[in-house]
Design an enzyme around this catalytic site. Structure first.
Site, PDB file in Angstrom:
ATOM      1  N   LYS A 358      14.310   2.252  10.953  1.00  0.00           N
ATOM      2  CA  LYS A 358      14.444   1.484   9.709  1.00  0.00           C
ATOM      3  C   LYS A 358      13.556   2.101   8.629  1.00  0.00           C
ATOM      4  O   LYS A 358      12.675   2.909   8.932  1.00  0.00           O
ATOM      5  CB  LYS A 358      14.047   0.024   9.960  1.00  0.00           C
ATOM      6  CG  LYS A 358      12.614  -0.158  10.449  1.00  0.00           C
ATOM      7  CD  LYS A 358      12.345  -1.585  10.889  1.00  0.00           C
ATOM      8  CE  LYS A 358      10.920  -1.728  11.393  1.00  0.00           C
ATOM      9  NZ  LYS A 358      10.677  -3.024  12.017  1.00  0.00           N
ATOM     10  N   ARG A 452       9.390 -15.918  13.486  1.00  0.00           N
ATOM     11  CA  ARG A 452       9.921 -15.201  12.327  1.00  0.00           C
ATOM     12  C   ARG A 452      11.437 -15.283  12.384  1.00  0.00           C
ATOM     13  O   ARG A 452      12.064 -15.955  11.597  1.00  0.00           O
ATOM     14  CB  ARG A 452       9.449 -13.743  12.333  1.00  0.00           C
ATOM     15  CG  ARG A 452       9.944 -12.931  11.160  1.00  0.00           C
ATOM     16  CD  ARG A 452       9.405 -11.499  11.157  1.00  0.00           C
ATOM     17  NE  ARG A 452       9.971 -10.671  12.225  1.00  0.00           N
ATOM     18  CZ  ARG A 452       9.755  -9.370  12.346  1.00  0.00           C
ATOM     19  NH1 ARG A 452       8.967  -8.743  11.480  1.00  0.00           N
ATOM     20  NH2 ARG A 452      10.294  -8.689  13.329  1.00  0.00           N
ATOM     21  N   HIS A 480      10.538 -10.299  20.125  1.00  0.00           N
ATOM     22  CA  HIS A 480       9.548  -9.428  19.486  1.00  0.00           C
ATOM     23  C   HIS A 480       8.165 -10.017  19.734  1.00  0.00           C
ATOM     24  O   HIS A 480       8.001 -11.237  19.700  1.00  0.00           O
ATOM     25  CB  HIS A 480       9.848  -9.343  17.985  1.00  0.00           C
ATOM     26  CG  HIS A 480       9.196  -8.173  17.305  1.00  0.00           C
ATOM     27  ND1 HIS A 480       9.104  -6.924  17.869  1.00  0.00           N
ATOM     28  CD2 HIS A 480       8.610  -8.070  16.082  1.00  0.00           C
ATOM     29  CE1 HIS A 480       8.492  -6.104  17.029  1.00  0.00           C
ATOM     30  NE2 HIS A 480       8.176  -6.768  15.939  1.00  0.00           N
ATOM     31  N   ARG A 539      11.712  -0.565  22.112  1.00  0.00           N
ATOM     32  CA  ARG A 539      12.072  -0.402  20.693  1.00  0.00           C
ATOM     33  C   ARG A 539      10.922   0.163  19.882  1.00  0.00           C
ATOM     34  O   ARG A 539      10.431  -0.474  18.969  1.00  0.00           O
ATOM     35  CB  ARG A 539      12.381  -1.784  20.118  1.00  0.00           C
ATOM     36  CG  ARG A 539      13.813  -2.143  19.965  1.00  0.00           C
ATOM     37  CD  ARG A 539      13.984  -3.520  19.319  1.00  0.00           C
ATOM     38  NE  ARG A 539      12.825  -4.321  19.116  1.00  0.00           N
ATOM     39  CZ  ARG A 539      12.529  -5.438  19.786  1.00  0.00           C
ATOM     40  NH1 ARG A 539      13.333  -5.890  20.711  1.00  0.00           N
ATOM     41  NH2 ARG A 539      11.419  -6.102  19.528  1.00  0.00           N
ATOM     42  N   TYR A 584      -7.267   8.438 -16.761  1.00  0.00           N
ATOM     43  CA  TYR A 584      -7.130   7.167 -17.480  1.00  0.00           C
ATOM     44  C   TYR A 584      -8.415   6.359 -17.384  1.00  0.00           C
ATOM     45  O   TYR A 584      -9.020   6.276 -16.308  1.00  0.00           O
ATOM     46  CB  TYR A 584      -5.976   6.357 -16.890  1.00  0.00           C
ATOM     47  CG  TYR A 584      -4.613   6.874 -17.290  1.00  0.00           C
ATOM     48  CD1 TYR A 584      -4.258   6.984 -18.629  1.00  0.00           C
ATOM     49  CD2 TYR A 584      -3.689   7.250 -16.320  1.00  0.00           C
ATOM     50  CE1 TYR A 584      -3.005   7.461 -18.983  1.00  0.00           C
ATOM     51  CE2 TYR A 584      -2.435   7.722 -16.666  1.00  0.00           C
ATOM     52  CZ  TYR A 584      -2.093   7.831 -18.001  1.00  0.00           C
ATOM     53  OH  TYR A 584      -0.863   8.306 -18.349  1.00  0.00           O
ATOM     54  N   CYS A 632      -2.597   8.718 -11.229  1.00  0.00           N
ATOM     55  CA  CYS A 632      -1.561   8.505 -12.235  1.00  0.00           C
ATOM     56  C   CYS A 632      -0.218   8.371 -11.528  1.00  0.00           C
ATOM     57  O   CYS A 632      -0.129   8.507 -10.313  1.00  0.00           O
ATOM     58  CB  CYS A 632      -1.491   9.687 -13.191  1.00  0.00           C
ATOM     59  SG  CYS A 632      -3.082  10.237 -13.781  1.00  0.00           S
ATOM     60  N   MET A 633       0.825   8.156 -12.317  1.00  0.00           N
ATOM     61  CA  MET A 633       2.146   7.995 -11.702  1.00  0.00           C
ATOM     62  C   MET A 633       2.552   9.272 -10.969  1.00  0.00           C
ATOM     63  O   MET A 633       3.093   9.210  -9.865  1.00  0.00           O
ATOM     64  CB  MET A 633       3.184   7.649 -12.770  1.00  0.00           C
ATOM     65  CG  MET A 633       4.527   7.293 -12.180  1.00  0.00           C
ATOM     66  SD  MET A 633       5.753   6.898 -13.418  1.00  0.00           S
ATOM     67  CE  MET A 633       5.446   5.180 -13.714  1.00  0.00           C
ATOM     68  N   ASP A 634       2.256  10.430 -11.552  1.00  0.00           N
ATOM     69  CA  ASP A 634       2.747  11.692 -10.986  1.00  0.00           C
ATOM     70  C   ASP A 634       1.651  12.692 -10.649  1.00  0.00           C
ATOM     71  O   ASP A 634       1.953  13.795 -10.208  1.00  0.00           O
ATOM     72  CB  ASP A 634       3.711  12.354 -11.974  1.00  0.00           C
ATOM     73  CG  ASP A 634       4.608  11.342 -12.638  1.00  0.00           C
ATOM     74  OD1 ASP A 634       5.287  10.622 -11.887  1.00  0.00           O
ATOM     75  OD2 ASP A 634       4.584  11.242 -13.877  1.00  0.00           O
TER      76      ASP A 634
END
Ligand code: PLP
Length: 693
Positions: A358, A452, A480, A539, A584, A632-634
């Site tokens: 997943k 759950r 689970h 699993r 920043y 930063c973002m990048d």
């Protein structure tokens, strides 16, 4: 980044084998010594083709013959391509009568070296059937077939003196030109490869090879002197020789070398064309003496032309763009395969893996991961959502795929269409799914204490009701565990209670005509901290990827290798004077001269923004350097004052090894107050995926 010392002996020897095949077809030593040439091309070089067969057998056998279909398809395609490639030469040689073509295509090959391909195809089919009888019987029968083949090959002159045998071989040769084919020759070597006999000591393998090659030389020279050879591909000593040679090579084999494998195949395919080209070219240039009459010159020219041609062709192949330019995840599929087998060994014998892939296989790429797992014989997968299940199917992943999470009932048709198995998350979900009028395969989730998902394990009436619903076919039952990662006494008791409740419920179901079908309860920590459970599946998710959720101790130790490395590059390096700040909010400030590197990865790639403040580090040129300022973002900033050589373009490792240094995912996750499951599964799709096989 320092590469681990690797010697992909099996793939690299393919190149040697390809050179030996070129020898067979050019007889390099004839001008010097005909007997020497006989030894080189009719004795020594005879190890080449059996070696190719053994490598194929080895890879197929190691995976329980599961990739056989794909392998045969590939060989068939290469063969058909080669048949077309050699049509002009067939025609140039005067053509072949139409009636000869079926036999040529199916057994003999349409050009002299192409016999190998039909031989592999038939050989694999025969070997697979023999393997079903068990390796012992399989080898015995393949050995017998080889002996029959031997009588029609090197020993023909001796054997054919007996009239009955001569008659038999006449019969065989009415159907095929040689006994060196897919029935008498290939199965033995494929099976010897599949069995993968390995002598522990390399020295012994080496000595064995030299000794058996000596005996094979004697055998070959003897048969040659008697002049009884109809053909010279098979010797009594050849299988013995091969067992030692293969054992020797396997002993030094680490990893794979695709380039060597591809190149050797191309050389094999192309060299007869190159012989024609060299001869034609030599005539054109008036250099017959050097390149045709001189056997060594001829051989060298063919070899050079073949390798150059193969190399040029391999350049033509579409190469994936180098996506190591900015920021990338490196996925070590060998490590994944290794982990698969390590985990399997820790399971009860009747229990196998249902691989949890997943969330893009926890950020590793669900499709390449599932593909590799299929090759390792994994037959079941678990995903979180319908969408994830469909993606796997669209990419050709077969086997069982269980959707662990909620799927809206109106999507029942999609579940059916893609042959997905759905988890029933509670009784109402089961009823709503059944009401869609579509036959569905489901696994019942039982709530044994996590609260759950699942039907309460104590609610026997609800469980029984699921079996009376029309069109809902319960093929499995699972639960689970919620505290199996803890070695705390109370938690262990809770886990035991969950297990007991699960077992009791299964017993009740069996006793009340509610067959539970496939059962599963252990996730990774259930494998690490519990004794083997006798279920159909286990699993695991995070364990497959070779790391723990955190570094807490476990009851059992498995020898797992991390699958993912996270890397980026230095974009720019700059000097900071005392009193300057960076990033920043000028969150990084310094009173001393510093060197800062800007790195090409940011929070949009999935890195937690808090990392620098929590002690986050990276590896550059094998050294740990601290992250500074705000992510930063990048981009992010790293203090490289301690690594004066650091410069633009350098690889930056955020997770993984670099030379002597290693940063483990557990360490980074702990710094951010989370577990590796979250850290890895958040690594964004913007990161390139670089697979190493
Ligand atoms: C995610 C998940 C798993 C895998 O868990 P790991 O701890 O990563 O092994 C197994 N079962 C269920 C139901 C899950 O949701």
């Amino acid at each position: 980044m320092i590469k681990r010392k690797q010697f992909a002996a099996l793939d690299q020897f393919r190149l040697v084998a390809a050179v030996l095949v070129v020898c067979i077809h050019t007889s390099p030593l004839t001008s010097l010594s005909p007997l020497g040439d006989f030894w080189l091309t009719r004795v020594l070089a005879r190890v080449a083709v059996p070696f190719f067969l053994m490598v194929s057998g080895y890879f197929l056998g190691k995976r329980d013959w599961k990739p056989m279909g794909g392998f045969l398809k590939k060989i068939l395609l290469i063969y058909l391509g080669a048949v077309v490639l050699y049509l002009p030469l067939n025609w140039y040689n005067g053509g072949m009568p139409l009636a000869r073509w079926p036999r040529a295509l199916l057994v003999d090959g349409t050009f002299y070296h192409l016999w190998y391909f039909p031989a592999v195809i038939l050989g694999v089919l025969v070997a697979r059937q023999l393997w079903r009888l068990g390796p012992g019987w399989g080898l015995a029968i393949a050995g017998l077939l080889y002996l029959i083949g031997l009588g029609g090959d090197s020993y023909y002159g001796l054997v054919s003196q007996i009239p009955a045998l001569k008659q038999m071989y006449d019969g065989i040769f009415a159907l095929c030109s040689y006994t060196r084919n897919g029935l008498f020759f290939a199965p033995l070597f494929l099976l010897l490869g599949a069995v993968g006999v390995q002598i522990k000591s390399l020295k012994l393998s080496g000595l064995g090879f030299v000794a058996s090659l000596g005996l094979m030389t004697a055998e070959g020279l003897w048969l040659h002197s008697l002049d009884v050879q109809r053909h010279d591909s098979m010797y009594l000593m050849l299988p013995v020789c091969m067992v030692f040679l293969f054992s020797l090579l396997r002993g030094c084999n680490r990893g794979r070398n695709r380039q060597a494998a591809d190149l050797s195949l191309l050389v094999y395919l192309l060299h007869p064309w190159c012989i024609v080209l060299v001869r034609g070219g030599a005539r054109l240039l008036g250099m017959e003496e050097l390149f045709i009459e001189n056997s060594l010159g001829h051989f060298a020219a063919v070899l050079v032309v073949s390798f150059c041609g193969a190399w040029l062709l391999s350049l033509l192949r579409p190469h994936p763009r180098n996506n190591r330019d900015r920021a990338w995840r490196e996925i070590d599929l060998e490590a994944l395969a290794h982990n698969t087998w390590q985990i399997r060994e820790a399971l009860a014998p009747e229990c196998d893996l249902m691989a949890v892939v997943k969330a893009e296989a926890y950020g590793h790429g669900a499709v390449p991961v599932a593909r590799r797992l299929r090759k390792e014989g994994v037959k079941a997968f678990a995903v979180a959502s319908l969408e994830e299940g469909i993606t796997l199917r669209r990419h050709g992943i077969l086997g069982e795929i269980l959707v662990l999470g909620y799927t809206a009932p109106h999507e029942a048709r999609q579940l059916r269409r893609w042959h997905l198995t759905q988890a029933v998350v509670d009784a109402a979900h089961g009823e709503a799914l059944a009401a869609q009028g579509v036959r569905l395969k489901v696994h019942l989730a039982l709530d044994t204490g996590m609260h759950r998902l699942g039907i309460s394990a104590e609610d026997h009436r609800a469980i029984a009701r699921m079996y009376r619903l029309p069109r809902l076919k319960v093929t499995g039952t699972f639960s689970h565990l919620c505290v199996s990662d803890s070695l705390d006494k109370a938690d262990q008791a809770y886990t035991r209670a969950q297990l007991e409740l699960f077992q009791e419920t299964l017993s009740w179901m069996e006793a009340h005509s509610c067959p539970p079908g496939e059962t599963h309860i252990q996730a990774s920590y259930g494998i690490w901290n519990l004794p083997p459970q006798s279920c159909t599946w286990a699993r695991p998710g995070i364990a497959l990827y070779g790391v723990g959720s955190d570094s807490s101790p476990t009851q059992r130790k498995l020898n797992l290798h991390p699958v993912l490395s996270l890397r980026a590059r230095v974009a720019s390096v700059r000097e900071l004077e005392p009193g300057q700040g960076a990033g920043y909010g000028l969150a990084f400030r310094t009173d001393t001269p510093r060197r800062l590197a800007t790195v090409t990865i940011g929070y949009a790639d999935g890195l937690p923004r808090s990392l620098p403040q929590q002690g986050g580090q990276v590896l550059i040129r094998g050294c740990r350097c601290p992250m500074v300022g705000r992510i930063c973002m990048d981009q992010l900033l790293v203090d490289v004052t301690q690594v004066p050589q650091a410069s633009a373009g350098d690889v930056v490792t955020l997770i993984g090894r670099d030379g002597p240094g290693e940063i483990r995912a557990e360490e980074v996750a702990a710094q951010c107050g989370t577990i590796t499951n979250e850290l890895l599964s958040r690594l964004g799709g913007r990161l390139a995926l670089v697979l190493s096989h």
